[in-house]
Design an enzyme around this catalytic site. Structure first.
Site, PDB file in Angstrom:
ATOM      1  N   ASP A  30       2.115  -0.488   3.634  1.00 54.70           N
ATOM      2  CA  ASP A  30       2.298  -1.131   2.328  1.00 54.70           C
ATOM      3  C   ASP A  30       3.163  -2.377   2.522  1.00 54.70           C
ATOM      4  O   ASP A  30       4.180  -2.320   3.234  1.00 54.70           O
ATOM      5  CB  ASP A  30       2.966  -0.137   1.362  1.00 54.70           C
ATOM      6  CG  ASP A  30       2.863  -0.583  -0.084  1.00 54.70           C
ATOM      7  OD1 ASP A  30       3.272  -1.724  -0.385  1.00 54.70           O
ATOM      8  OD2 ASP A  30       2.380   0.185  -0.919  1.00 54.70           O
ATOM      9  N   ILE A  31       2.761  -3.496   1.944  1.00 56.14           N
ATOM     10  CA  ILE A  31       3.526  -4.745   2.149  1.00 56.14           C
ATOM     11  C   ILE A  31       4.726  -4.876   1.196  1.00 56.14           C
ATOM     12  O   ILE A  31       5.494  -5.824   1.291  1.00 56.14           O
ATOM     13  CB  ILE A  31       2.652  -6.015   2.029  1.00 56.14           C
ATOM     14  CG1 ILE A  31       1.852  -6.032   0.734  1.00 56.14           C
ATOM     15  CG2 ILE A  31       1.746  -6.159   3.242  1.00 56.14           C
ATOM     16  CD1 ILE A  31       1.223  -7.389   0.439  1.00 56.14           C
ATOM     17  N   GLN A  93      -0.565   2.751 -11.898  1.00 60.74           N
ATOM     18  CA  GLN A  93      -1.509   2.451 -10.808  1.00 60.74           C
ATOM     19  C   GLN A  93      -1.852   0.970 -10.921  1.00 60.74           C
ATOM     20  O   GLN A  93      -2.271   0.503 -11.986  1.00 60.74           O
ATOM     21  CB  GLN A  93      -2.788   3.293 -10.901  1.00 60.74           C
ATOM     22  CG  GLN A  93      -3.748   3.008  -9.736  1.00 60.74           C
ATOM     23  CD  GLN A  93      -5.075   3.764  -9.813  1.00 60.74           C
ATOM     24  OE1 GLN A  93      -5.346   4.470 -10.794  1.00 60.74           O
ATOM     25  NE2 GLN A  93      -5.898   3.608  -8.800  1.00 60.74           N
ATOM     26  N   HIS A  99      -5.721   5.484  -3.431  1.00 63.95           N
ATOM     27  CA  HIS A  99      -4.845   5.393  -2.265  1.00 63.95           C
ATOM     28  C   HIS A  99      -3.752   6.441  -2.354  1.00 63.95           C
ATOM     29  O   HIS A  99      -3.209   6.700  -3.421  1.00 63.95           O
ATOM     30  CB  HIS A  99      -4.254   3.993  -2.102  1.00 63.95           C
ATOM     31  CG  HIS A  99      -3.592   3.458  -3.338  1.00 63.95           C
ATOM     32  ND1 HIS A  99      -4.297   2.922  -4.399  1.00 63.95           N
ATOM     33  CD2 HIS A  99      -2.279   3.387  -3.684  1.00 63.95           C
ATOM     34  CE1 HIS A  99      -3.443   2.534  -5.345  1.00 63.95           C
ATOM     35  NE2 HIS A  99      -2.225   2.819  -4.934  1.00 63.95           N
TER      36      HIS A  99
HETATM   37  P1  5GP Z   1      -0.116   1.684  -6.936  1.00 63.81           P
HETATM   38  O1  5GP Z   1      -1.470   1.172  -7.362  1.00 63.81           O
HETATM   39  O2  5GP Z   1      -0.130   3.135  -6.514  1.00 63.81           O
HETATM   40  O3  5GP Z   1       0.953   1.414  -7.958  1.00 63.81           O
HETATM   41  O4  5GP Z   1       0.351   0.896  -5.649  1.00 63.81           O
HETATM   42  C1  5GP Z   1      -0.374  -0.099  -5.034  1.00 63.81           C
HETATM   43  C2  5GP Z   1       0.347  -0.414  -3.741  1.00 63.81           C
HETATM   44  O5  5GP Z   1      -0.422  -1.343  -3.009  1.00 63.81           O
HETATM   45  C3  5GP Z   1       1.736  -1.028  -3.948  1.00 63.81           C
HETATM   46  O6  5GP Z   1       2.711  -0.219  -3.300  1.00 63.81           O
HETATM   47  C4  5GP Z   1       1.606  -2.398  -3.312  1.00 63.81           C
HETATM   48  O7  5GP Z   1       2.771  -2.785  -2.628  1.00 63.81           O
HETATM   49  C5  5GP Z   1       0.437  -2.235  -2.374  1.00 63.81           C
HETATM   50  N1  5GP Z   1      -0.305  -3.457  -2.162  1.00 63.81           N
HETATM   51  C6  5GP Z   1      -0.776  -4.315  -3.115  1.00 63.81           C
HETATM   52  N2  5GP Z   1      -1.441  -5.344  -2.554  1.00 63.81           N
HETATM   53  C7  5GP Z   1      -1.403  -5.111  -1.212  1.00 63.81           C
HETATM   54  C8  5GP Z   1      -1.937  -5.845  -0.095  1.00 63.81           C
HETATM   55  O8  5GP Z   1      -2.562  -6.886  -0.214  1.00 63.81           O
HETATM   56  N3  5GP Z   1      -1.713  -5.293   1.141  1.00 63.81           N
HETATM   57  C9  5GP Z   1      -1.016  -4.139   1.323  1.00 63.81           C
HETATM   58  N4  5GP Z   1      -0.862  -3.685   2.565  1.00 63.81           N
HETATM   59  N5  5GP Z   1      -0.499  -3.435   0.279  1.00 63.81           N
HETATM   60  C10 5GP Z   1      -0.690  -3.926  -0.962  1.00 63.81           C
END
Ligand code: 5GP
Ligand code: ZN
Length: 141
Positions: A30-31, A93, A99
């Site tokens: 995660d970035i 989300q 994921h």
């Molecule tokens: P959620 O949808 O569960 O809230 O989290 C999405 C996750 O994806 C976040 O923790 C965010 O940091 C990660 N994320 C969003 N865009 C990117 C990306 O382009 N690359 C990576 N490696 N992680 C990402």
């Protein structure tokens, strides 16, 4: 899916720090890590959430999570790993491609907000009424 950022990562159109891959899944860092080692595991087939993902892909993601968790624990001496998966905008989300987050507690790293909520005893009648509602919904398909 065309506009999906994680589909773009799978296709190599956006770079990522990969840690594991097989026919069905990809794991990468995660970035915006909550803690060092924060990784994501995704199915290669696009599915927005838990309701959409196929049983086969769901199983593949969670089988891979055992492997990746082992790597994280070994590499970072993690004392625990929180597996978190969000479904829907109401629970924040952000990326609408299923994921599973693997978020380790590492020595010297921060306490994890996802595992440090306050324990407040609930009202048993309310809990029971809610359980009945859910089990009725399940019975009624
Ligand atoms: P959620 O949808 O569960 O809230 O989290 C999405 C996750 O994806 C976040 O923790 C965010 O940091 C990660 N994320 C969003 N865009 C990117 C990306 O382009 N690359 C990576 N490696 N992680 C990402
Ligand atoms: Zn996607």
């Amino acid at each position: 899916m065309e506009d999906c950022i994680f589909c773009k990562i799978i296709k190599g159109e956006i770079p990522s720090f990969k840690v594991y891959e097989d026919d069905q899944v990809l794991a990468f860092m995660d970035i915006n890590p909550i803690s060092p080692g924060h990784a994501l595991i995704i199915p290669k087939n696009h599915a927005a959430n838990l309701a959409e993902i196929s049983d086969g892909d769901l199983s593949a993601v969670h089988r891979a999570s055992k492997k990746v968790m082992g790597g994280i624990e070994k590499a970072l001496k993690a004392s625990g790993v929180a597996c978190v998966q969000l479904n829907g905008k109401g629970v924040n989300q952000v990326v609408m491609h299923y994921h599973l987050h693997l978020i380790p507690k590492v020595p010297g790293g921060p306490d994890l907000p996802v595992s440090t909520w306050e324990i407040i005893p609930g009202d048993m009648d309310e809990i029971n009424a809610t359980a009945e509602k859910i089990s009725a919904a399940l019975k009624n398909g």
